[in-house]
Design a protein around this motif. Structure first.
Motif, mmCIF file in Angstrom:
data_model
loop_
_atom_site.group_PDB
_atom_site.id
_atom_site.type_symbol
_atom_site.label_atom_id
_atom_site.label_comp_id
_atom_site.label_asym_id
_atom_site.label_seq_id
_atom_site.Cartn_x
_atom_site.Cartn_y
_atom_site.Cartn_z
ATOM 1 N N ARG A 58 0.807 -1.222 0.000
ATOM 2 C CA ARG A 58 0.000 0.000 0.000
ATOM 3 C C ARG A 58 0.840 1.272 0.000
ATOM 4 N N GLU A 59 2.175 1.152 0.159
ATOM 5 C CA GLU A 59 2.996 2.376 0.215
ATOM 6 C C GLU A 59 4.221 2.275 -0.694
ATOM 7 N N ARG A 60 4.756 3.437 -1.039
ATOM 8 C CA ARG A 60 5.769 3.555 -2.079
ATOM 9 C C ARG A 60 7.142 3.014 -1.727
ATOM 10 N N GLY A 61 7.393 2.786 -0.451
ATOM 11 C CA GLY A 61 8.715 2.280 -0.076
ATOM 12 C C GLY A 61 8.886 0.818 -0.449
ATOM 13 N N CYS A 62 7.776 0.176 -0.759
ATOM 14 C CA CYS A 62 7.755 -1.280 -0.956
ATOM 15 C C CYS A 62 8.011 -1.673 -2.403
ATOM 16 N N HIS A 63 8.770 -2.738 -2.601
ATOM 17 C CA HIS A 63 9.014 -3.242 -3.961
ATOM 18 C C HIS A 63 7.702 -3.598 -4.652
ATOM 19 N N ALA A 64 6.694 -3.961 -3.871
ATOM 20 C CA ALA A 64 5.421 -4.423 -4.444
ATOM 21 C C ALA A 64 4.352 -3.344 -4.382
ATOM 22 N N PHE A 65 4.779 -2.065 -4.299
ATOM 23 C CA PHE A 65 3.808 -0.970 -4.255
ATOM 24 C C PHE A 65 2.837 -1.059 -5.430
ATOM 25 N N ASN A 66 1.577 -0.813 -5.104
ATOM 26 C CA ASN A 66 0.562 -0.812 -6.157
ATOM 27 C C ASN A 66 0.390 -2.198 -6.799
ATOM 28 N N ASN A 67 0.738 -3.223 -6.011
ATOM 29 C CA ASN A 67 0.621 -4.606 -6.500
ATOM 30 C C ASN A 67 1.495 -4.898 -7.707
ATOM 31 N N LYS A 68 2.578 -4.147 -7.831
ATOM 32 C CA LYS A 68 3.499 -4.407 -8.939
ATOM 33 C C LYS A 68 4.202 -5.744 -8.721
ATOM 34 N N LEU A 69 3.970 -6.661 -9.625
ATOM 35 C CA LEU A 69 4.538 -8.006 -9.514
ATOM 36 C C LEU A 69 5.673 -8.172 -10.509
ATOM 37 N N VAL A 121 7.730 -13.584 -4.626
ATOM 38 C CA VAL A 121 7.475 -14.358 -3.404
ATOM 39 C C VAL A 121 6.741 -13.533 -2.348
ATOM 40 N N MET A 122 6.800 -12.196 -2.479
ATOM 41 C CA MET A 122 6.063 -11.348 -1.535
ATOM 42 C C MET A 122 4.558 -11.557 -1.644
ATOM 43 N N PHE A 123 4.120 -12.020 -2.809
ATOM 44 C CA PHE A 123 2.689 -12.216 -3.026
ATOM 45 C C PHE A 123 2.202 -13.562 -2.514
ATOM 46 N N GLU A 124 3.120 -14.377 -2.030
ATOM 47 C CA GLU A 124 2.721 -15.671 -1.470
ATOM 48 C C GLU A 124 2.171 -15.471 -0.063
ATOM 49 N N GLU A 125 1.638 -16.547 0.492
ATOM 50 C CA GLU A 125 1.121 -16.505 1.864
ATOM 51 C C GLU A 125 2.262 -16.224 2.844
ATOM 52 N N GLY A 126 1.988 -15.469 3.904
ATOM 53 C CA GLY A 126 3.002 -15.115 4.888
ATOM 54 C C GLY A 126 3.687 -16.334 5.484
ATOM 55 N N GLY A 127 4.970 -16.135 5.904
ATOM 56 C CA GLY A 127 5.690 -17.222 6.537
ATOM 57 C C GLY A 127 6.835 -17.782 5.717
ATOM 58 N N ILE A 128 7.207 -17.060 4.636
ATOM 59 C CA ILE A 128 8.361 -17.473 3.849
ATOM 60 C C ILE A 128 9.361 -16.327 3.778
ATOM 61 N N ALA A 129 10.570 -16.644 3.317
ATOM 62 C CA ALA A 129 11.632 -15.643 3.235
ATOM 63 C C ALA A 129 11.603 -14.943 1.883
ATOM 64 N N TYR A 130 11.897 -13.637 1.899
ATOM 65 C CA TYR A 130 12.120 -12.870 0.664
ATOM 66 C C TYR A 130 13.536 -12.331 0.770
ATOM 67 N N VAL A 131 14.438 -12.897 -0.014
ATOM 68 C CA VAL A 131 15.840 -12.494 0.029
ATOM 69 C C VAL A 131 16.224 -11.948 -1.341
ATOM 70 N N TYR A 132 16.792 -10.754 -1.382
ATOM 71 C CA TYR A 132 17.197 -10.190 -2.670
ATOM 72 C C TYR A 132 18.528 -9.476 -2.523
ATOM 73 N N LEU A 133 19.176 -9.250 -3.657
ATOM 74 C CA LEU A 133 20.487 -8.608 -3.671
ATOM 75 C C LEU A 133 20.332 -7.101 -3.790
ATOM 76 N N CYS A 134 20.964 -6.386 -2.883
ATOM 77 C CA CYS A 134 20.870 -4.933 -2.868
ATOM 78 C C CYS A 134 22.218 -4.310 -3.190
ATOM 79 N N TYR A 135 22.258 -3.315 -4.047
ATOM 80 C CA TYR A 135 23.473 -2.624 -4.450
ATOM 81 C C TYR A 135 24.503 -3.591 -5.025
ATOM 82 N N GLY A 136 24.052 -4.723 -5.518
ATOM 83 C CA GLY A 136 24.974 -5.666 -6.129
ATOM 84 C C GLY A 136 25.892 -6.375 -5.167
ATOM 85 N N ILE A 137 25.711 -6.142 -3.872
ATOM 86 C CA ILE A 137 26.673 -6.642 -2.894
ATOM 87 C C ILE A 137 26.011 -7.385 -1.745
ATOM 88 N N HIS A 138 24.890 -6.857 -1.249
ATOM 89 C CA HIS A 138 24.332 -7.362 -0.005
ATOM 90 C C HIS A 138 23.015 -8.111 -0.200
#
Length: 196
Positions: free
Chosen positions: A48-59, A65-82
């Motif tokens: 529901r807010e702009r800080g989120c990768h899935a703002f506006n239901n953007k898939l 994986v954020m659109f799956e049922e709660g209780g799983i991990a969402y791991v992504y690479l940030c800045y190519g390093i972390h």
DNA sequence: TAGAGGATTGAT
DNA sequence: TCAATCCTCTAC
């Protein structure tokens, strides 16, 4: 021990879960090595807010994986390093998640030190990119269940509501007004909270 | 298919 | 203050 049940992550209010996770204990088993840490800092993200990768239901391929049922991990690479570790919450189709930003090391600290190539625990897990490395979490864990794998959460320690501080989230200036939301939560006076 | 930029970190 | 570093997303 008492593992947190999947239904806990299906609650609708992601900020409530982000606060509730403070003091709980995150476990991983990597190459037979068990490590754990108390969660001392989190951030809530919602479609529901702009800080989120899935703002506006953007898939997208990354955030699906954020659109799956709660209780799983969402791991992504940030800045190519972390690698950044989130816990998906809410029901299927409602893309909310809690970013884990800092831990207080508990078990298997010798393995954390080895992964970080340092000899002191100080600040070893005080930041979202650092704690994933210390715990051995990388993008292979994306989509993994937190209730049926080598990655899970237990009750940890009791936290009083007066110990919980709220503040704005880090590094989301692009979110405009939503960058002002007090959706970062941390334990007051805890030395393991990230510096920024 | 190319180009821009990011939920960070640690060194200068 | 700035570079490291690479995947993802967007625009062409």
């Amino acid at each position: 021990m008492h593992q947190i049940h999947k239904s806990y992550f299906n609650q609708k209010d992601v900020t409530r879960i982000a606060k509730g996770l403070l003091g709980k204990e995150l476990f991983t088993v990597v190459n037979g090595h068990r490590t754990s840490g108390l969660i001392v800092e989190t951030e809530a993200y919602s479609y529901r807010e702009r800080g989120c990768h899935a703002f506006n239901n953007k898939l997208t391929e990354r955030n699906k994986v954020m659109f799956e049922e709660g209780g799983i991990a969402y791991v992504y690479l940030c800045y190519g390093i972390h690698n950044l570790f989130n816990i998906v919450t809410n029901e299927k189709g409602k893309a909310d998640a809690v970013l884990i930003r800092a831990l207080q090391p508990r078990l298997g600290t010798v393995h954390m030190l080895k992964r970080m190539k340092v000899d002191k625990l100080k600040r070893i897990t005080s930041g979202p990119g650092k704690l994933t490395k210390a715990m051995g979490i990388d993008r292979k864990w994306n989509g993994v269940s937190l209730t049926n794998s080598d990655l899970w959460i237990e009750e940890g320690v009791k936290v009083q509501s007066t110990q919980i501080m709220a503040a704005t989230r880090i590094g989301i200036d692009y979110a405009g007004q939503d960058a002002m939301l007090p959706w970062r939560f941390y334990l007051k006076d805890n030395e393991w909270v990230s510096k920024w």
